[in-house]
Write an enzyme that holds these catalytic residues in place. Structure first.
Site, PDB file in Angstrom:
ATOM      1  N   TYR A  42      26.872   7.577 -22.975  1.00 15.23           N
ATOM      2  CA  TYR A  42      27.817   8.160 -22.006  1.00 15.23           C
ATOM      3  C   TYR A  42      27.038   8.482 -20.748  1.00 15.23           C
ATOM      4  O   TYR A  42      26.123   9.312 -20.776  1.00 15.23           O
ATOM      5  CB  TYR A  42      28.422   9.422 -22.617  1.00 15.23           C
TER       6      TYR A  42
ATOM      7  N   ALA B  11      23.326  15.052  -9.584  1.00 12.79           N
ATOM      8  CA  ALA B  11      24.730  15.309  -9.930  1.00 12.79           C
ATOM      9  C   ALA B  11      24.809  15.591 -11.419  1.00 12.79           C
ATOM     10  O   ALA B  11      25.023  14.688 -12.229  1.00 12.79           O
ATOM     11  CB  ALA B  11      25.619  14.114  -9.562  1.00 12.79           C
TER      12      ALA B  11
ATOM     13  N   GLU C  45      26.071  18.382 -22.294  1.00 10.95           N
ATOM     14  CA  GLU C  45      27.551  18.372 -22.255  1.00 10.95           C
ATOM     15  C   GLU C  45      28.111  19.600 -21.534  1.00 10.95           C
ATOM     16  O   GLU C  45      29.129  20.173 -21.919  1.00 10.95           O
ATOM     17  CB  GLU C  45      28.141  18.217 -23.650  1.00 10.95           C
TER      18      GLU C  45
ATOM     19  N   ARG D 194      32.954  18.622 -26.869  1.00  8.98           N
ATOM     20  CA  ARG D 194      32.195  19.876 -26.905  1.00  8.98           C
ATOM     21  C   ARG D 194      32.297  20.609 -28.237  1.00  8.98           C
ATOM     22  O   ARG D 194      31.303  21.203 -28.688  1.00  8.98           O
ATOM     23  CB  ARG D 194      32.634  20.771 -25.745  1.00  8.98           C
TER      24      ARG D 194
ATOM     25  N   GLY E  55       7.022  34.994 -39.419  1.00  6.66           N
ATOM     26  CA  GLY E  55       5.791  35.481 -38.808  1.00  6.66           C
ATOM     27  C   GLY E  55       4.965  34.342 -38.227  1.00  6.66           C
ATOM     28  O   GLY E  55       5.492  33.402 -37.638  1.00  6.66           O
TER      29      GLY E  55
END
Length: 381
Positions: free
Chosen positions: A123, A130, A365, A242, A341
């Site tokens: 995708y 941007a 996303e 999402r 730890g």
């Protein structure tokens, strides 16, 4: 069934998947993380289980599973290996525009290959300048007869170099802002280049890189939707993807909690297991509560997808699910490291990997700051 209950089939599916992941996926997670290699063996094991087919409609060779069941699958795989989980997430993300806006011919051509695991998808929305501001993209698509010629650079692309198809957003009308963006399906053999892969803090078994398009000629038939519809397609897609990022985050958190509990039952200090110390028990209780709350929100958002967003609140619910679950994953993984730890800080134990993997769920996303913007807009209009 209420949206917060699982059916018996879903519960059985979850149990089968847990055993599968523990046997076939989790044992390889550290190796792929260390080598920064695509988890082919784990992915192929998922293909054998027909997991890529879950999100593909039955009429196109998939199983057409409901979104709660898809979330269950992602959660269980992410519990063992977040990088393997994202191999399933990204192809679904890349194909959602095809499923919801593509032509019949396009769906018939590409979806069966995704369902069978023969092909994978990416995708391509973000660019170097941007990210959250999608409308500022500079990638161009110019019509030339029965083709478009694409030029531009896409950044932070999951599965770059592995995927067979790339769902690319580019401007067909640069003067129209977000209304000038269109969506295209681009096959890798048409000239897609991957000049660079990133060296990342987490999710190291999943390649992320730059995708370069230089005079890539794309047939008009592989435009998804109409010209100028790209921004709407992108937002429609992210609303529906999402919640499964939320599911991945829940899986990471659950894996971290489960490992911490097992360790605390074995580790002894002051003559008894540290799991018996009330202060540490309270930490576990808080971790479990947050995970269960996140899981319920993810399932609710997935149920909204299954109803076709009947109440019109999917945008808000999807943002909430992704934002809350990823914040929980980061907090739980960090607390799990603390519970081990010094051992938790070493690469001999898996919790530092869980913590590194959790971080990206707050970023990709849509950053969690953007999710809060989305939620706030729904609240105040």
């Amino acid at each position: 069934m209420s949206m917060f209950d699982l059916t018996e089939d879903q519960r059985s599916f979850k149990e089968v998947l847990r055993q599968f992941v523990e046997e076939k996926v989790a044992p390889r997670a550290a190796e792929y993380d260390e080598r920064e290699e695509f988890p082919w063996e784990s992915f192929n094991a998922c293909v054998a289980m027909e997991l890529p087919a879950l999100g593909v409609p039955a009429e196109h060779g998939g199983q057409g599973a409901d979104h709660v069941t898809q979330a269950l699958a992602i959660e269980e795989v992410a519990r063992g290996c977040a990088s393997t989980a994202v191999t399933l997430l990204i192809s679904k993300l890349g194909m959602l525009p095809v499923i919801n806006f593509g032509s019949v011919e396009m769906r018939d051509r590409y979806l069966p290959r995704i369902a069978s695991g023969e092909a994978q998808a990416s995708y391509c929305l973000s660019e170097p300048d941007a990210g959250s501001d999608v409308a500022s993209m500079t990638a161009r698509a110019e019509r030339d007869g029965d083709s478009y010629v694409l030029n531009g650079t896409k950044y932070w692309i999951t599965n770059a170099g592995v995927s067979d198809t790339y769902t690319v957003f580019a401007k067909t009308d640069p003067s129209a802002g977000h209304r000038g963006i269109s969506c295209f399906l681009v096959e890798k053999d048409w000239g897609v280049k991957v000049p660079k892969l990133e060296h990342k803090m987490g999710l190291r078994g999943s390649p992320t890189g730059e995708v370069l398009l230089e005079d890539v000629r794309v047939p008009v038939e592989t435009r998804i939707g109409e010209e100028g519809q790209g921004f709407y397609i992108a937002m429609h897609t992210l609303d529906r993807s999402r919640p499964t990022i939320g599911a991945q985050a829940v899986g990471i958190a659950q894996g971290a909690l489960d490992y911490a509990i097992g360790y605390m039952k074995r580790r002894q200090q002051f003559g008894r297991p540290i799991a018996e110390f009330q202060g540490l028990q309270f930490m576990l209780a808080d971790m479990a509560m947050r995970i269960e709350a996140a899981r319920g929100l993810v399932y609710r958002a997935c149920a909204a997808i299954d109803t076709g967003d009947a109440n019109g609140d999917l945008g808000e619910l999807g943002a909430m699910a992704k934002c809350f679950a990823s914040d929980v994953a980061m907090q739980v993984a960090t607390d799990a490291v603390q519970l081990l730890g010094g051992y938790g800080y070493t690469r001999e134990f898996p919790l530092e990997r869980f913590m590194r993997d959790a971080k990206i769920t707050q970023i990709y996303e849509g950053t969690n700051q953007i999710q809060r913007v989305v939620i706030a807009k729904h609240l105040v209009g």
